[in-house]
Design a protein around this motif. Structure first.
Motif, PDB file in Angstrom:
ATOM      1  N   THR A 309      25.759  26.663  -1.287  1.00 41.66           N
ATOM      2  CA  THR A 309      24.988  27.164  -0.183  1.00 41.66           C
ATOM      3  C   THR A 309      24.678  28.853  -0.238  1.00 41.66           C
ATOM      4  OG1 THR A 309      26.699  27.329   1.156  1.00 41.66           O
ATOM      5  CG2 THR A 309      25.517  25.556   1.353  1.00 41.66           C
ATOM      6  N   GLY A 310      25.523  29.198  -1.191  1.00 43.89           N
ATOM      7  CA  GLY A 310      25.201  30.868  -1.188  1.00 43.89           C
ATOM      8  C   GLY A 310      23.824  31.250  -2.079  1.00 43.89           C
ATOM      9  N   ALA A 311      23.733  30.362  -2.882  1.00 44.95           N
ATOM     10  CA  ALA A 311      22.231  30.375  -3.633  1.00 44.95           C
ATOM     11  C   ALA A 311      21.093  30.186  -2.670  1.00 44.95           C
ATOM     12  CB  ALA A 311      22.236  29.385  -4.615  1.00 44.95           C
ATOM     13  N   VAL A 312      21.440  29.133  -1.774  1.00 43.38           N
ATOM     14  CA  VAL A 312      20.237  29.024  -0.876  1.00 43.38           C
ATOM     15  C   VAL A 312      20.002  30.251   0.084  1.00 43.38           C
ATOM     16  CG1 VAL A 312      19.400  27.518   1.215  1.00 43.38           C
ATOM     17  CG2 VAL A 312      20.607  26.368  -0.856  1.00 43.38           C
ATOM     18  N   ALA A 313      21.403  30.739   0.535  1.00 46.58           N
ATOM     19  CA  ALA A 313      21.120  31.987   1.397  1.00 46.58           C
ATOM     20  C   ALA A 313      20.759  33.141   0.899  1.00 46.58           C
ATOM     21  CB  ALA A 313      22.518  32.131   1.909  1.00 46.58           C
ATOM     22  N   ALA A 314      20.869  33.128  -0.634  1.00 45.43           N
ATOM     23  CA  ALA A 314      20.139  34.182  -1.230  1.00 45.43           C
ATOM     24  C   ALA A 314      18.791  34.179  -1.318  1.00 45.43           C
ATOM     25  CB  ALA A 314      20.787  34.325  -2.615  1.00 45.43           C
ATOM     26  N   GLY A 315      18.466  33.001  -1.530  1.00 47.85           N
ATOM     27  CA  GLY A 315      17.017  32.773  -1.539  1.00 47.85           C
ATOM     28  C   GLY A 315      16.185  33.035  -0.067  1.00 47.85           C
ATOM     29  N   VAL A 316      17.013  32.658   0.988  1.00 42.35           N
ATOM     30  CA  VAL A 316      16.506  32.899   2.161  1.00 42.35           C
ATOM     31  C   VAL A 316      16.139  34.453   2.610  1.00 42.35           C
ATOM     32  CG1 VAL A 316      16.946  32.675   4.925  1.00 42.35           C
ATOM     33  CG2 VAL A 316      17.489  30.744   3.398  1.00 42.35           C
ATOM     34  N   LEU A 317      17.417  35.184   2.113  1.00 43.00           N
ATOM     35  CA  LEU A 317      17.025  36.590   2.389  1.00 43.00           C
ATOM     36  C   LEU A 317      15.897  37.061   1.786  1.00 43.00           C
ATOM     37  CD1 LEU A 317      20.772  37.871   1.996  1.00 43.00           C
ATOM     38  CD2 LEU A 317      19.383  38.025   3.984  1.00 43.00           C
ATOM     39  N   LEU A 318      15.534  36.554   0.276  1.00 40.63           N
ATOM     40  CA  LEU A 318      14.538  36.977  -0.363  1.00 40.63           C
ATOM     41  C   LEU A 318      13.223  36.748   0.133  1.00 40.63           C
ATOM     42  CD1 LEU A 318      13.620  38.030  -3.141  1.00 40.63           C
ATOM     43  CD2 LEU A 318      13.502  35.758  -3.986  1.00 40.63           C
ATOM     44  N   GLY A 319      13.068  35.528   0.840  1.00 39.48           N
ATOM     45  CA  GLY A 319      11.921  34.871   1.674  1.00 39.48           C
ATOM     46  C   GLY A 319      11.645  35.878   2.936  1.00 39.48           C
ATOM     47  N   LEU A 320      12.679  36.048   3.576  1.00 39.72           N
ATOM     48  CA  LEU A 320      12.705  36.934   4.594  1.00 39.72           C
ATOM     49  C   LEU A 320      12.179  38.589   4.356  1.00 39.72           C
ATOM     50  CD1 LEU A 320      15.997  35.691   6.493  1.00 39.72           C
ATOM     51  CD2 LEU A 320      13.603  35.226   7.188  1.00 39.72           C
ATOM     52  N   LEU A 321      12.609  38.998   3.282  1.00 32.37           N
ATOM     53  CA  LEU A 321      12.545  40.462   3.158  1.00 32.37           C
ATOM     54  C   LEU A 321      11.385  40.887   2.055  1.00 32.37           C
ATOM     55  CD1 LEU A 321      16.223  41.534   2.806  1.00 32.37           C
ATOM     56  CD2 LEU A 321      14.625  41.657   4.703  1.00 32.37           C
ATOM     57  N   ALA A 322      10.820  39.850   1.376  1.00 29.58           N
ATOM     58  CA  ALA A 322       9.795  40.140   0.519  1.00 29.58           C
ATOM     59  C   ALA A 322       8.382  40.315   1.118  1.00 29.58           C
ATOM     60  CB  ALA A 322       9.479  38.884  -0.593  1.00 29.58           C
ATOM     61  N   ARG A 323       7.668  41.274   0.731  1.00 24.29           N
ATOM     62  CA  ARG A 323       6.207  41.832   1.209  1.00 24.29           C
ATOM     63  C   ARG A 323       5.441  42.061   0.125  1.00 24.29           C
ATOM     64  NH1 ARG A 323       9.102  40.798   4.717  1.00 24.29           N
ATOM     65  NH2 ARG A 323       9.613  41.655   6.896  1.00 24.29           N
ATOM     66  N   GLY A 324       4.329  41.220   0.171  1.00 19.71           N
ATOM     67  CA  GLY A 324       3.296  41.435  -0.818  1.00 19.71           C
ATOM     68  C   GLY A 324       2.539  42.981  -0.576  1.00 19.71           C
ATOM     69  N   ARG A 325       1.998  43.174  -1.775  1.00 22.15           N
ATOM     70  CA  ARG A 325       1.599  44.846  -1.956  1.00 22.15           C
ATOM     71  C   ARG A 325       0.070  44.863  -2.357  1.00 22.15           C
ATOM     72  NH1 ARG A 325       5.871  47.409  -6.197  1.00 22.15           N
ATOM     73  NH2 ARG A 325       5.215  45.349  -7.300  1.00 22.15           N
ATOM     74  N   ALA A 326      -0.470  43.371  -2.768  1.00 20.33           N
ATOM     75  CA  ALA A 326      -1.804  43.376  -3.125  1.00 20.33           C
ATOM     76  C   ALA A 326      -2.403  44.237  -4.024  1.00 20.33           C
ATOM     77  CB  ALA A 326      -2.538  43.511  -1.589  1.00 20.33           C
ATOM     78  N   ARG A 327      -1.495  44.465  -5.094  1.00 14.65           N
ATOM     79  CA  ARG A 327      -2.140  45.543  -5.972  1.00 14.65           C
ATOM     80  C   ARG A 327      -2.703  45.085  -7.334  1.00 14.65           C
ATOM     81  NH1 ARG A 327       3.083  49.755  -5.699  1.00 14.65           N
ATOM     82  NH2 ARG A 327       2.864  50.573  -3.702  1.00 14.65           N
ATOM     83  N   ARG A 328      -2.525  43.623  -7.531  1.00  9.35           N
ATOM     84  CA  ARG A 328      -2.659  43.173  -8.745  1.00  9.35           C
ATOM     85  C   ARG A 328      -3.776  41.616  -8.452  1.00  9.35           C
ATOM     86  NH1 ARG A 328       2.594  43.327 -12.585  1.00  9.35           N
ATOM     87  NH2 ARG A 328       3.064  45.569 -12.312  1.00  9.35           N
ATOM     88  N   PRO A 329      -4.407  41.187  -9.559  1.00  6.37           N
ATOM     89  CA  PRO A 329      -5.197  40.017  -9.262  1.00  6.37           C
ATOM     90  C   PRO A 329      -3.963  38.836  -9.331  1.00  6.37           C
ATOM     91  CG  PRO A 329      -5.525  41.023 -11.583  1.00  6.37           C
ATOM     92  CD  PRO A 329      -4.693  42.150 -10.719  1.00  6.37           C
ATOM     93  N   ALA A 330      -4.692  37.828  -8.848  1.00  7.16           N
ATOM     94  CA  ALA A 330      -3.466  36.635  -8.629  1.00  7.16           C
ATOM     95  C   ALA A 330      -3.054  36.012  -9.989  1.00  7.16           C
ATOM     96  CB  ALA A 330      -4.241  35.476  -7.561  1.00  7.16           C
TER      97      ALA A 330
END
Length: 500
Positions: A309-330
């Motif tokens: 579950t530690g791996a799941v929790a690390a992923g949750v933190l990633l999803g909570l804190l990541a923000r898109g920068r919209a600097r590159r094409p998809a």
């Protein structure tokens, strides 16, 4: 790890840009960077603890035979022994020779060196994935994710000794899947024509090497690359889709070439004959059913190990804190969590079963207790958990806006998972220390006997974590007694009734 950005999902969050970390608007940017780094000290501390315990590692099992071979014939001699006599894994022979060149010291330093290497590669992979997805995260978060993946991958398994401390198994089943993941880094960095050509050359060369290093890791890589080829139109943008498929097909071709080299070698033929695998088809109905039963028991163990579950929790933190920068094409199509998670789960289940199928003719029902062979697909499982957690965190952020409570809960789960691994690791360290003291005492005795001209000397099995030793199993398992004799320049060792 591409959980949210305009370059990946074509979506925009309507959250304020000055919302930061766990504390929201009022939290300083320095704290937003500092707390993931502070949390990463827990899994990093576990790795330091494990590396320090590594000073108690001593040769055992197969390594009794590797050490005198490298001493007398060098690394090239061991590679030839692997190809012509043992198992055909020339890539494996190279990596084994690198640590066997420094007998006891090589074993003691292996855990530290391999642990740092795996952490560094996974950290670099996390950084490149986030950069390619055009995601902005707190500076310490990639290290936290990489260290959590490394910690649970190495220490949540039923037999940490064979996963992390036994070099002969680690190079084939622990280091190998991490090396396979690292091949993605040149792909993620490829921008121009030259870098793309380099990425293609690297994946083919790595595929050939992987084919001669680990059959199980090769199977996992083939399954994952097949998914990329088959489902590229559901995942990648048009401008990168063809190159992703080309890269995957070239990697698969390299693995096939390496596997052919391995399977046609005299050593591979000898291994099949030794275990009777040449007389039993892995595709026979009884073998497939036995593999399915064994794999079911393996999955039961994996799915009920709560520290993952530690791996799941690390992923949750990633999803909570990541923000898109919209600097590159998809580079990817709009995010589809259900599709991506389903593909990852299918790849894990299929590759795990196929790995069980190819090992069943050798180990039979013992595939359930041959934990070292699980690691080839366990890394994929841990990464799947991180990805699923990232999608969960992303969904929570979009639904509730403020993420303080969720972030604190995820951080607490990370901490509990790491702390849950400390006790078993400490117990293993105590057992390894006891073995090291007995091994050193016997080592001095046998060297003294050889120095005094003895040709035969008694040997007492000194085992840890179910490792094979000469005269183990109440003296019925003689192998590799002759290798021990060769190591100490004796003609023969006999089964001792008491420790010298």
């Amino acid at each position: 790890m591409a959980v949210d950005s305009s370059s990946v999902t074509q979506e925009r969050d309507h959250e304020s840009r000055d919302e930061r970390g766990i504390g929201g608007r009022g939290t300083s940017s320095s704290w937003r960077t500092a707390w993931p780094l502070a949390l990463s000290l827990l899994p990093l501390g576990l790795l330091v603890m494990a590396s320090w315990i590594g000073r108690y590692v001593r040769p055992s099992a197969d390594e009794w035979c590797f050490l005198p071979s490298v001493r007398d014939h060098g690394i090239s001699g061991l590679i030839g022994k692997f190809y012509f006599t043992d198992n055909g894994r020339v890539g494996n022979g190279l990596l084994v020779g690198l640590y066997a060149r420094f007998p006891v010291a090589g074993h003691q330093w292996f855990g530290l060196i391999s642990g740092v290497l795996m952490l560094a590669l996974l950290w670099a992979l996390a950084v490149q994935l986030l950069r390619r997805a055009d995601l902005e995260v707190p500076r310490g978060l990639p290290l936290l994710v990489a260290s959590m993946i490394t910690a649970v991958f190495l220490f949540a398994t039923p037999n940490t000794y064979k996963t992390f401390y036994w070099p002969a198994a680690s190079v084939s089943h622990t280091v190998a899947p991490v090396l396979a993941c690292a091949v993605v880094i040149p792909l993620l960095r490829a921008g121009g024509r030259r870098s793309r050509m380099a990425a293609l050359a690297v994946v083919f060369t790595a595929g050939v090497f992987m084919g001669t290093l680990s059959e199980e890791a090769s199977v996992v890589a083939l399954v994952v690359l097949s998914c990329v080829v088959l489902f590229a139109h559901r995942v990648f943008a048009v401008r990168v889709r063809a190159f992703a498929r080309r890269w995957s097909l070239l990697g698969m071709a390299g693995i096939v070439v390496g596997t052919v080299v391995l399977m046609t070698s005299p050593g591979s033929r000898n291994r099949r004959e030794h275990y009777g695998a040449d007389r039993a088809s892995m595709l026979a109905p009884e073998s497939l059913l036995g593999s399915l039963r064994g794999y079911g028991q393996i999955l039961e163990t994996i799915l009920t190990t709560w520290q993952y579950t530690g791996a799941v929790a690390a992923g949750v933190l990633l999803g909570l804190l990541a923000r898109g920068r919209a600097r590159r094409p998809a580079a990817l199509l709009p995010c589809r969590p259900v599709l991506l998670t389903s593909l990852g789960a299918a790849a894990f289940l299929v590759s795990g079963y196929l790995c069980t199928v190819i090992t069943y003719p050798v180990f039979g029902a013992d595939v359930v207790t041959t934990e070292r062979t699980w690691n080839d697909y366990l890394l994929l499982y841990v990464m799947l958990l991180v990805g699923a957690g990232a999608f969960i965190g992303r969904s929570l952020r979009q639904r509730v806006g403020r993420t303080g409570v969720a972030s604190f809960a995820a951080a607490a789960v990370c901490a509990l998972a790491v702390l849950g691994l400390v006790g078993p690791l400490n117990g293993l360290g105590d057992a390894m220390q006891v073995r090291a003291e007995k091994w050193d005492r016997q080592d001095r005795y046998l060297r003294e006997q050889a120095a005094h001209g003895a040709k035969v000397a008694p040997y007492t099995p000194v085992s840890v974590a179910q490792m094979l030793e000469p005269f183990s199993n109440q003296g019925r398992r003689i192998w590799p007694a002759q290798c021990v004799a060769d190591y100490y320049h004796l003609d023969k060792v006999t089964d001792a009734t008491r420790r010298p």
